[in-house]
Scaffold this active site. Structure first.
Site: not given
Length: 280
Positions: A74, A95, A135, A138, A159, A222, A246
């Site tokens: 993306k 997207n 993060a 998406a 993470r 999601m 999702g």
């Protein structure tokens, strides 16, 4: 009506995708409103440098009209689009692509996410404490519309905390948004927990402590699967009364892409129901 317009979804992995089914079902629903047939397929793209751009160019040379982009491309699609919508600019992720003398990029993830949670499931964000896991592209795609719903606090856990911090700074003007490691979440409680990582596709789960979810809280993955994702399993083990995958978001964002490409808004509810009944 022999004219065919070609569309596809690109990602890695991609065999799980229901996007062809969704878009072909939309096309059947719309019927003769369109003056052309829609051919929508999946394209598996390699993850080496340059693979995505090469795949997009081949698609265009073969007569392709528009693309949906899923993980992990993306942000690469955002870089490729020489013209971007305001929501794509803000998200830093694309997207939906289509070609009109140049590649135009949009991001329909956010509107699809909000429509599914609020309209299809009655889950509101106003005044709520929201935790987002991940993060990547998406998550970037949903932050603007989510913060517009006025949650009291939004925490991004990742993470690599620096990536979460980057997103929190980018959207700080829209609300109370902070970054965290997974370990530092312990002892906190949230009304809504959203899994925006792709871990579910690999059958994995971020390292989550127990008791993160408020007693009446909502959990949303999601990603989607034919069985409960590891995150949905975790949510149910935590006593979550509303644990949602999702699929609805996928159908809702697809409907927005369909509208951008074809100028017609399909009815999403029967499509979501149809796929559920087919057990994904």
């Amino acid at each position: 009506m022999s004219l065919i317009h070609y569309y596809a979804v690109m990602g890695n992995p991609i065999t799980h995708s229901k996007s062809p089914l969704i878009h072909h079902t939309f096309a059947q629903q719309i019927g003769t409103v369109l003056k052309y047939h829609i051919d929508y397929s999946t394209i598996l793209v390699g993850t080496q440098t340059g693979d995505f751009e090469k795949a997009v160019q081949i698609f265009l040379e073969n007569g392709g009209k528009g693309l949906n982009i899923t993980v992990p491309f993306k942000q690469e699609a955002w870089k490729l689009a020489t013209q971007q919508s305001e929501r794509a600019k803000r998200a830093g992720a694309v997207n939906t692509l289509w070609f009109k003398e140049e590649w135009i990029g949009d991001n329909t993830d956010g509107v699809g996410f909000i429509r599914d949670l609020s309209q299809n499931h009655g889950c509101a964000f106003q005044g709520k404490r929201v935790l987002i896991l991940g993060a990547g592209g998406a998550v970037r795609g949903i932050l603007q519309p989510l913060l517009a719903e006025k949650p009291i606090h939004c925490v991004i856990a990742n993470r690599t905390v620096s990536k979460a911090e980057q997103l929190s700074h980018l959207f700080a003007d829209m609300g109370n948004i902070t970054a965290s490691s997974y370990e530092a979440l312990e002892g906190s409680s949230y009304d809504v927990i959203i899994n925006g990582t792709s871990a579910s596709l690999q059958g994995e789960l971020p390292p989550l402590a127990d008791n993160l979810l408020h007693a009446t809280g909502c959990c949303y993955d999601m990603m989607y699967s034919h069985t409960d994702t590891p995150f949905i399993q975790w949510a149910k083990q935590q006593g979550c009364v509303l644990a949602i995958d999702g699929l609805g978001m996928l159908v809702e964002q697809a409907a927005e892409s369909f509208y951008l490409w074809h100028g017609v808004k399909p009815n999403t509810v029967p499509v979501i129901q149809q796929i559920r009944e087919q057990h994904l």
